[in-house]
Scaffold this motif. Structure first.
Motif, PDB file in Angstrom:
ATOM      1  N   THR A  57       0.846  -1.320  -0.050  1.00 18.17           N
ATOM      2  CA  THR A  57      -0.027  -0.094   0.050  1.00 18.17           C
ATOM      3  C   THR A  57       1.117   1.392  -0.028  1.00 18.17           C
ATOM      4  OG1 THR A  57      -0.010   0.059   2.363  1.00 18.17           O
ATOM      5  CG2 THR A  57      -1.798  -1.296   1.406  1.00 18.17           C
ATOM      6  N   ASP A  58       0.063   2.454  -0.336  1.00 10.33           N
ATOM      7  CA  ASP A  58       0.843   3.784  -0.290  1.00 10.33           C
ATOM      8  C   ASP A  58       1.787   3.995   1.211  1.00 10.33           C
ATOM      9  OD1 ASP A  58       0.592   3.969  -2.955  1.00 10.33           O
ATOM     10  OD2 ASP A  58      -1.013   5.696  -2.537  1.00 10.33           O
ATOM     11  N   SER A  59       0.716   3.553   2.205  1.00  9.65           N
ATOM     12  CA  SER A  59       1.278   3.776   3.549  1.00  9.65           C
ATOM     13  C   SER A  59       2.621   2.949   3.651  1.00  9.65           C
ATOM     14  CB  SER A  59       0.294   3.798   4.640  1.00  9.65           C
ATOM     15  OG  SER A  59      -0.200   2.379   4.776  1.00  9.65           O
ATOM     16  N   ASP A  60       2.516   1.846   3.226  1.00  7.91           N
ATOM     17  CA  ASP A  60       3.965   0.976   3.263  1.00  7.91           C
ATOM     18  C   ASP A  60       5.009   1.493   2.588  1.00  7.91           C
ATOM     19  OD1 ASP A  60       2.334  -0.953   4.910  1.00  7.91           O
ATOM     20  OD2 ASP A  60       1.816  -2.243   3.096  1.00  7.91           O
ATOM     21  N   TRP A  61       4.680   2.104   1.295  1.00  8.20           N
ATOM     22  CA  TRP A  61       5.642   2.654   0.630  1.00  8.20           C
ATOM     23  C   TRP A  61       6.525   3.869   1.336  1.00  8.20           C
ATOM     24  CZ3 TRP A  61       8.621   1.099  -3.058  1.00  8.20           C
ATOM     25  CH2 TRP A  61       7.989  -0.052  -4.109  1.00  8.20           C
ATOM     26  N   ARG A  62       5.582   4.680   1.996  1.00  4.57           N
ATOM     27  CA  ARG A  62       5.852   5.694   2.772  1.00  4.57           C
ATOM     28  C   ARG A  62       6.756   5.441   4.162  1.00  4.57           C
ATOM     29  NH1 ARG A  62       4.871  10.828   2.588  1.00  4.57           N
ATOM     30  NH2 ARG A  62       3.292  10.626   0.889  1.00  4.57           N
ATOM     31  N   ASP A  63       6.404   4.235   4.589  1.00  5.37           N
ATOM     32  CA  ASP A  63       7.270   3.669   5.728  1.00  5.37           C
ATOM     33  C   ASP A  63       8.576   3.359   5.221  1.00  5.37           C
ATOM     34  OD1 ASP A  63       5.183   4.364   7.427  1.00  5.37           O
ATOM     35  OD2 ASP A  63       4.298   2.270   7.529  1.00  5.37           O
ATOM     36  N   LEU A  64       8.651   2.721   4.071  1.00  7.15           N
ATOM     37  CA  LEU A  64       9.775   2.105   3.619  1.00  7.15           C
ATOM     38  C   LEU A  64      10.762   3.380   3.194  1.00  7.15           C
ATOM     39  CD1 LEU A  64      11.852   0.172   2.327  1.00  7.15           C
ATOM     40  CD2 LEU A  64      10.389   0.139   0.261  1.00  7.15           C
ATOM     41  N   ALA A  65      10.144   4.429   2.381  1.00  4.66           N
ATOM     42  CA  ALA A  65      10.915   5.342   2.129  1.00  4.66           C
ATOM     43  C   ALA A  65      11.387   6.341   3.487  1.00  4.66           C
ATOM     44  CB  ALA A  65       9.959   6.614   1.348  1.00  4.66           C
ATOM     45  N   THR A  66      10.566   6.411   4.364  1.00  6.97           N
ATOM     46  CA  THR A  66      11.146   7.099   5.578  1.00  6.97           C
ATOM     47  C   THR A  66      12.258   6.598   6.594  1.00  6.97           C
ATOM     48  OG1 THR A  66       8.926   8.043   5.792  1.00  6.97           O
ATOM     49  CG2 THR A  66      10.233   8.065   7.868  1.00  6.97           C
ATOM     50  N   GLU A  67      12.006   5.054   6.457  1.00  5.73           N
ATOM     51  CA  GLU A  67      12.993   4.086   7.249  1.00  5.73           C
ATOM     52  C   GLU A  67      14.129   4.271   6.219  1.00  5.73           C
ATOM     53  OE1 GLU A  67      12.896   2.563  10.037  1.00  5.73           O
ATOM     54  OE2 GLU A  67      11.003   2.970  10.588  1.00  5.73           O
ATOM     55  N   ALA A  68      14.305   4.134   5.094  1.00  4.53           N
ATOM     56  CA  ALA A  68      15.439   4.032   4.448  1.00  4.53           C
ATOM     57  C   ALA A  68      16.076   5.597   4.525  1.00  4.53           C
ATOM     58  CB  ALA A  68      15.252   4.077   2.770  1.00  4.53           C
ATOM     59  N   LEU A  69      15.272   6.607   4.461  1.00  6.58           N
ATOM     60  CA  LEU A  69      15.851   8.126   4.547  1.00  6.58           C
ATOM     61  C   LEU A  69      16.610   8.227   5.852  1.00  6.58           C
ATOM     62  CD1 LEU A  69      16.046  10.573   2.855  1.00  6.58           C
ATOM     63  CD2 LEU A  69      13.885  11.532   4.045  1.00  6.58           C
ATOM     64  N   GLU A  70      15.932   7.817   6.935  1.00  2.00           N
ATOM     65  CA  GLU A  70      16.585   7.944   8.116  1.00  2.00           C
ATOM     66  C   GLU A  70      17.666   6.815   8.288  1.00  2.00           C
ATOM     67  OE1 GLU A  70      13.759   7.121  11.404  1.00  2.00           O
ATOM     68  OE2 GLU A  70      12.487   8.775  10.882  1.00  2.00           O
ATOM     69  N   GLY A  71      17.782   5.802   7.610  1.00  4.82           N
ATOM     70  CA  GLY A  71      19.061   5.069   7.619  1.00  4.82           C
ATOM     71  C   GLY A  71      19.982   5.389   6.502  1.00  4.82           C
ATOM     72  N   LEU A  72      19.727   6.706   5.963  1.00  7.18           N
ATOM     73  CA  LEU A  72      20.715   7.282   4.899  1.00  7.18           C
ATOM     74  C   LEU A  72      20.805   6.360   3.542  1.00  7.18           C
ATOM     75  CD1 LEU A  72      23.055   8.849   7.464  1.00  7.18           C
ATOM     76  CD2 LEU A  72      21.236   9.943   6.550  1.00  7.18           C
ATOM     77  N   ASP A  73      19.911   5.569   3.416  1.00 11.11           N
ATOM     78  CA  ASP A  73      19.931   5.065   2.056  1.00 11.11           C
ATOM     79  C   ASP A  73      19.149   5.605   1.220  1.00 11.11           C
ATOM     80  OD1 ASP A  73      19.844   3.161   0.067  1.00 11.11           O
ATOM     81  OD2 ASP A  73      19.314   1.317   1.109  1.00 11.11           O
ATOM     82  N   PHE A  74      19.917   6.756   0.334  1.00 13.16           N
ATOM     83  CA  PHE A  74      19.144   7.688  -0.391  1.00 13.16           C
ATOM     84  C   PHE A  74      18.540   7.215  -1.405  1.00 13.16           C
ATOM     85  CE2 PHE A  74      22.219  10.388   2.344  1.00 13.16           C
ATOM     86  CZ  PHE A  74      20.929  10.888   3.108  1.00 13.16           C
ATOM     87  N   ASP A  75      19.282   6.139  -2.092  1.00 13.83           N
ATOM     88  CA  ASP A  75      18.869   5.605  -3.406  1.00 13.83           C
ATOM     89  C   ASP A  75      17.477   4.776  -3.105  1.00 13.83           C
ATOM     90  OD1 ASP A  75      19.412   5.027  -5.973  1.00 13.83           O
ATOM     91  OD2 ASP A  75      19.794   2.791  -5.368  1.00 13.83           O
ATOM     92  N   THR A  76      17.489   4.038  -2.355  1.00 14.98           N
ATOM     93  CA  THR A  76      16.155   3.237  -1.924  1.00 14.98           C
ATOM     94  C   THR A  76      15.061   4.544  -1.583  1.00 14.98           C
ATOM     95  OG1 THR A  76      17.478   1.288  -1.133  1.00 14.98           O
ATOM     96  CG2 THR A  76      15.063   1.579  -0.279  1.00 14.98           C
ATOM     97  N   ALA A  77      15.536   5.314  -0.699  1.00 14.56           N
ATOM     98  CA  ALA A  77      14.499   6.350  -0.297  1.00 14.56           C
ATOM     99  C   ALA A  77      13.792   7.080  -1.512  1.00 14.56           C
ATOM    100  CB  ALA A  77      15.093   7.152   0.783  1.00 14.56           C
ATOM    101  N   LYS A  78      14.667   7.433  -2.470  1.00 14.80           N
ATOM    102  CA  LYS A  78      14.482   8.345  -3.568  1.00 14.80           C
ATOM    103  C   LYS A  78      13.366   7.207  -4.550  1.00 14.80           C
ATOM    104  CE  LYS A  78      16.370  10.759  -7.421  1.00 14.80           C
ATOM    105  NZ  LYS A  78      17.619  11.047  -8.187  1.00 14.80           N
ATOM    106  N   LYS A  79      13.758   6.050  -4.719  1.00 19.02           N
ATOM    107  CA  LYS A  79      12.966   5.135  -5.398  1.00 19.02           C
ATOM    108  C   LYS A  79      11.292   5.021  -4.669  1.00 19.02           C
ATOM    109  CE  LYS A  79      15.994   2.027  -6.192  1.00 19.02           C
ATOM    110  NZ  LYS A  79      16.842   0.747  -6.628  1.00 19.02           N
TER     111      LYS A  79
END
Length: 1110
Positions: free
Chosen positions: A513-535
């Motif tokens: 779901t979109d909320s799951d995508w947002r959680d993934l993006a947020t977690e990746a951003l906080e984990g400084l995995d900018f490539d995954t967060a960007k996608k």
């Protein structure tokens, strides 16, 4: 399809009716039957006979009835007869349709049945005769399709309750199952005697047979599922003879009609294999499009095969029969054969190059083999201790999932043969075709999803799982295959918990779901995995975070590598402001924390963060807080904060926008006069708010006189503007020009002309007057036209006085405009006389006016002046005053002109009346006061004496000739000297001489010398005492002694402004009182002038107010 005998009973008393329990065959009740032969019975709710009727209606038929049946609605009855005829009758017994079978009496009809299906549009009748034919008819008697040939004499026909199948029995001593189209599917049960009756238990799969030997047998039919699955394509059998291929993603379906019993189905990539009783059909897709659903036959293998399982590959079919596997080409050539050591329980194609596909085989003894189509030697992958129930291999072929006979799922690493994990309660398993580490399995009503070696995620599901593709799981429930969309949230969060962002992203791509995508993006951003967060943010289209990631990537390219600073930016975007501020402070970027708090309007937090040690930052905070108050619609607070921060301009803008004039004037009074910009803004706002006094005060404080003048002009405070111009004449043009324009806009054109004149804009003044004059003439306002021409003449005189280059031209215009002014002024009285019913003028006055006008009209008559009106008025007044000769002349002149229709009758009548009058004028005379000559009433030479050429001086009201003679000064005498020489008292008469003196230019002038021959006569009396000779006008010129002899009360002076000279007039009748207007210099009889001034409160000619000083 297979039939299982449920129960069987044999009885021998043919006259008993036995009632059995259909479920187990137990005898419920025996009843007495008929002793005679009963061939058929059919029941209808309202048919031929009912128990309430006392008598039975009988209908005669042509032959013995062997069978009968009612339609579903009970309206029609079909009768089968021994002579091969089917008679269809209505409920009253009347025959409506007669169907004759080809065999006639040699083909008696022993069985008929109506199709009970509610889906059919028409009633369909199945007819079986002893010509060994099965036929279908509509209610209308029209046959459907062709006759179906049977191999026996049919004795009974019965439909399943929904009409999908037919059961028939007869002389072949067995009951057979057919499709509703008459295609034989198989044998239900074999008996020892003819099967005379068969019936299907409603809404079940139970069939009961009755035989000639008294046997009653009940069979249960079991229909097995025949189907095949490859990725997202599912093929299954429908109606026993059709194959439906379903695309599980797009939900498209295509039906393939085989018209024979379908025994096996196999599907792989673009191939579809269908096994029929005597052949195998190989179908192929028309194109390689993944959504293409059009199949066509590629090959036919016309052989009968017995097999347990059928598998199709790109170029082969694989037949499985217990322990044996056979590989056949599409041309029916057997290429390979593998014999296993145990029964084959499971077989699956796992892909490979065309012609070299691999098969995964599971055996009953637990062995798991991999077989390649082009290799005769199987490869053993694993050996289990229990039987294999289900198998699948991961997409990379590194892992193997097995379900054994104990419903245990076992997952092995194929390379190391190591058991990775096992799960209980599984009946089927499948790997995700798009993700290596995900599989799902079903069992005990649950669907289980497992990612890597994380715990299993469960959800309820009916049926069992047969495939797993992306986020879709394919489930088979009874006969229905469905694609279930399963969110991959649970496994994704399992990866997120371990900070495995890239693996979590792969799972999310399968479907979350979109909320799951947002959680993934947020977690990746906080984990400084900018490539995954960007996608991930691209997936949910969050531009704000994408901008943040883009800016961080740019900063990293420039060499920044402070992860804590990056994390602070992330926290700020996420709303974790205090954590972000701490990180900013730790990394030495306090200014960013301050900007963050102020942008978020968290001014209290910002003050706490800054402390009281930095006044500059405090002032900046105050300004930003004021900005926020302004944007949050708290303008008064914002203005006060701006004032506290010293931002006067911003405060003034807010106060001005909201119209708080009192607050604004307080600021203006407190400001220093050197602060011109804020003061100017205050003044502008006062102007907009129409606070003229405050704006004036502000401009005065600034010392901006020009702006003050413009303020007075814009606000139409003309008195203040005029008082300012009196002190500062340089602003005359800035005031009077707009004042004149304002007057013109408000239809005060005369005042506008004067204002233009004051402003020195002579051209504009003249234009206004010319337009006013034109309008007055067009609108027949001749009094106004005369007045405007007089003003135009005076305007031209002013221009001539100030501009030497235009002097001659302007003086000519002056003379012309003066002349036109007098003409229009005079014509106004004539126009009123001719157009209005009443006139205020005496006949003598109108008579004089008409003569004056005609004497002064040239060939070019001014616009608006009518010569017809003038002559008409003159004719009437002449007749009244006895000037008959002049009246006759006027009427004659009128005959030469175009006369308006309204005057026709009056002029014709007057013309007749005047013919009865004398040919002379009665005592109507006009005398010249210079030479005492009687002049004609009309003079072609103009308003001058015919004898002395002296111009007549007229009263500007009655237009009588005034007793005035104009005289001129000798050369060398200026106006001021002449004025001083004329006595104010009655002069003493001296003895002086008077004589004529020759002048230049062949003119004669009367010269008055110091010595006079007659002491009793003055120069004017002497002039009138003899006749003057010559045709040219000789003006009267006087010297100093004559001037001294004149009385001030007898002399009238027109004191024209320069460059014109003064004009002098001597009254010859001192007793006649004459008044001259000091502005326009028009002369009147004093009594007339006083009366007109009292009436109009001004001069009747130039409209000079009586209270205006001379």
């Amino acid at each position: 399809m297979r039939a299982v005998l449920a129960w069987k009973e044999t009885f021998h008393d043919v006259f008993l009716l036995q009632v059995y329990d259909a479920s187990d065959g137990a005898l419920i009740q025996p009843l007495k039957g008929h002793k005679d032969i009963v061939y058929c019975v059919a029941y209808a709710k309202d048919g031929l006979w009912s128990p309430e009727q006392k008598s039975v209606n009988k209908h005669k038929v042509s032959s013995k009835i062997t069978c009968c049946g009612w339609t579903n609605d009970g309206q029609y009855l079909a009768l089968g007869m021994m002579n091969g005829v089917v008679s269809i009758r209505n409920k009253n017994g009347e025959e409506k349709v007669k169907i004759e079978r080809p065999g006639g009496s040699s083909s008696p009809i022993w069985s008929i049945a109506w199709n009970p299906s509610k889906d059919e549009h028409n009633d369909i009748l199945a007819v079986a005769d002893w010509g060994q034919k099965l036929s279908f008819y509509q209610l209308s008697g029209k046959q459907i399709g062709k006759d179906r040939t049977l191999t026996y004499d049919p004795c009974c026909v019965s439909y399943f309750s929904r009409g999908e199948y037919i059961v028939m029995g007869g002389s072949d001593k067995q009951a057979s199952l057919y499709t509703r189209d008459g295609v034989r599917l198989g044998t239900i049960g074999e008996q020892n005697a003819w099967v005379w009756t068969c019936r299907v238990r409603p809404d079940t799969n139970f069939v009961v047979l009755g035989c000639q030997d008294g046997t009653v047998a009940c069979y249960q039919l079991i229909f097995s599922t025949v189907h095949g699955l490859y990725k997202d394509r599912y093929a299954y059998r429908d109606s026993m003879t059709d194959v439906i291929v379903q695309h599980l993603i797009t939900e498209q379906k295509v039906r393939i009609k085989c018209r024979e019993l379908v025994k096996k189905i196999a599907i792989y990539r673009n191939r579809l294999a269908i096994q029929l009783p005597e052949k195998i059909l190989i179908y192929e897709l028309f194109s390689d499009d993944s959504s293409d659903m059009k199949y066509h036959i590629k090959e036919k293998i016309c052989r009968k095969f017995e097999c347990n399982l059928l598998v199709v590959c790109s170029q082969h079919i694989i037949l499985c029969q217990e322990k044996r596997l056979q590989c056949l080409s599409f041309t029916s050539v057997r290429e390979k054969e593998w014999v296993m050591e145990s029964l084959i329980r499971y077989i699956k194609v796992i892909g490979g190059p065309p012609g070299r596909e691999g098969l995964l085989v599971g055996l009953k003894n637990g062995a798991i083999l991999k077989i390649f189509v082009d290799n005769p030697f199987p490869i053993t992958l694993l050996k289990l201790s229990t039987s294999v129930r289900c198998l699948d291999m991961s997409a990379s072929r590194n892992k193997l999932a097995v379900v054994d006979e104990h419903n245990t799922l076992l997952v092995y690493d194929i390379n190391s043969k190591e058991l990775l994990f096992q799960e209980p309660n599984a009946n089927s398993v499948a790997w995700n075709t798009q993700c290596e580490d995900m599989l799902c399995f079903s069992g005990n009503g649950y669907l289980n999803i497992k990612a890597s070696n994380f715990p299993v995620h469960q959800q309820k599901m009916q049926g069992f799982m047969v495939g797993y593709n992306g986020s879709k799981i394919f489930c088979l429930h009874i006969y229905l295959m469905s694609a279930v969309e399963v969110p991959q949230s649970a496994p994704m969060y399992q990866y997120l918990e371990r900070k495995m962002f890239k693996e979590a992203y792969q799972i999310a791509c399968l479907g979350v779901t979109d909320s799951d995508w947002r959680d993934l993006a947020t977690e990746a951003l906080e984990g400084l995995d900018f490539d995954t967060a960007k996608k991930a943010f691209i997936r949910i289209r969050d531009l704000r975070y994408l901008e943040l990631i883009s800016s961080i990537e740019e900063r990293k390219k420039r060499g920044e590598n402070d992860n804590e600073l990056f994390l602070a930016d992330v926290y700020a975007y996420q709303g974790k402001f205090h954590e972000a501020a701490k990180l900013y402070k730790r990394t030495g970027h306090e200014s960013r924390a301050l900007s963050m708090y102020t942008d978020l309007r968290m001014f209290e937090y910002a003050k706490d963060f800054v402390g009281a040690t930095d006044p500059k930052s405090s002032r900046i905070l105050m300004t930003k807080q004021a900005d926020w108050a302004k944007s949050s619609k708290e303008p008064r607070a914002a203005a006060e904060m701006y004032l506290s921060a010293g931002e006067h301009l911003k405060a003034i803008d807010i106060i001005g926008e909201h119209g708080w004039a009192d607050m604004l004037i307080d600021i203006a009074r407190k400001l220093d006069k050197a602060e011109r910009e804020p003061l100017a803004k205050c003044a502008l706002h006062f102007k907009r708010l129409k606070h003229h006094g405050y704006a004036s005060e502000t401009y005065s404080k600034m010392g901006d006189l020009k702006a003050l003048v413009h303020l007075h002009v814009e606000t139409r405070h003309w008195e203040e503007a005029f008082s300012l111009v009196e002190k500062h004449t340089q602003f005359k043009y800035d005031v009077f020009v707009p004042y004149a324009q304002w007057l013109a806009e408000n239809d005060r054109f005369e005042e506008a002309q004067k204002a233009f004149h004051k402003a020195g804009r002579q051209n504009e003044a003249v234009k206004v007057l010319e337009q006013l004059t034109h309008n007055a003439v067009v609108e027949n306002r001749f009094n106004d036209a005369g007045y405007y021409y007089w003003m135009l003449s005076m305007q031209c005189l002013d221009i001539a006085r100030g501009d030497e280059e235009q002097r001659d031209e302007m003086l000519k215009k002056f003379e012309r405009f003066q002349h036109l002014a007098e003409l229009y002024h005079v014509y106004r009285s004539i126009q009123r006389y001719t157009d209005e019913p009443f006139s205020s003028h005496m006949p003598e006055t109108l008579f004089n006016i008409c003569r004056f006008l005609l004497n002064n009209l040239t060939k070019n008559i001014p616009a608006g002046i009518s010569k017809v009106n003038t002559l008409y008025a003159l004719a009437k007044q002449s007749r009244k005053l006895g000037a008959y000769k002049l009246a006759r002349y006027s009427y004659e002149k009128l005959q030469e002109l175009h006369i308006p229709s309204r005057f026709h009758e009056s002029i014709e009548l007057g013309n007749l009346i005047i013919r009865s009058k004398p040919f002379h004028d009665n005592e109507v005379r006009m005398m010249c006061y210079r030479c005492s000559t009687n002049n004609p009433l009309l003079n072609n030479q103009g308003s001058v004496c015919i004898n002395c050429r002296q111009p007549f001086i007229y009263s500007a009201s009655s237009y009588e000739v005034l007793p005035l003679v104009q005289f001129y000064l000798e050369e060398g005498i200026i106006d001021e000297e002449a004025l001083s020489l004329i006595d104010l008292e009655v002069p003493h008469i001296d003895q002086r001489d008077a004589r004529w003196q020759d002048m230049d230019n062949e003119l004669q002038a009367m010269r008055m010398d110091d010595g006079l021959d007659d002491a009793e006569e003055d120069p004017f009396t002497a002039k009138m005492s003899f006749e003057q000779g010559g045709s040219n006008f000789v003006p009267v010129k006087v010297n100093r002694s004559v001037l001294r002899s004149m009385s001030r009360r007898d002399v009238l002076i027109k004191r024209w402004p320069g460059p014109l000279k003064w004009e002098y007039f001597r009254s010859l009748l001192p007793d006649v009182s004459i008044t001259m207007c000091p502005t326009c210099f028009k002369m009147f009889h004093s009594e007339d002038y006083e009366l007109l001034v009292l009436q109009h409160n001004c001069c009747p000619y130039c409209r000079r107010p009586i209270d205006e000083p001379n």
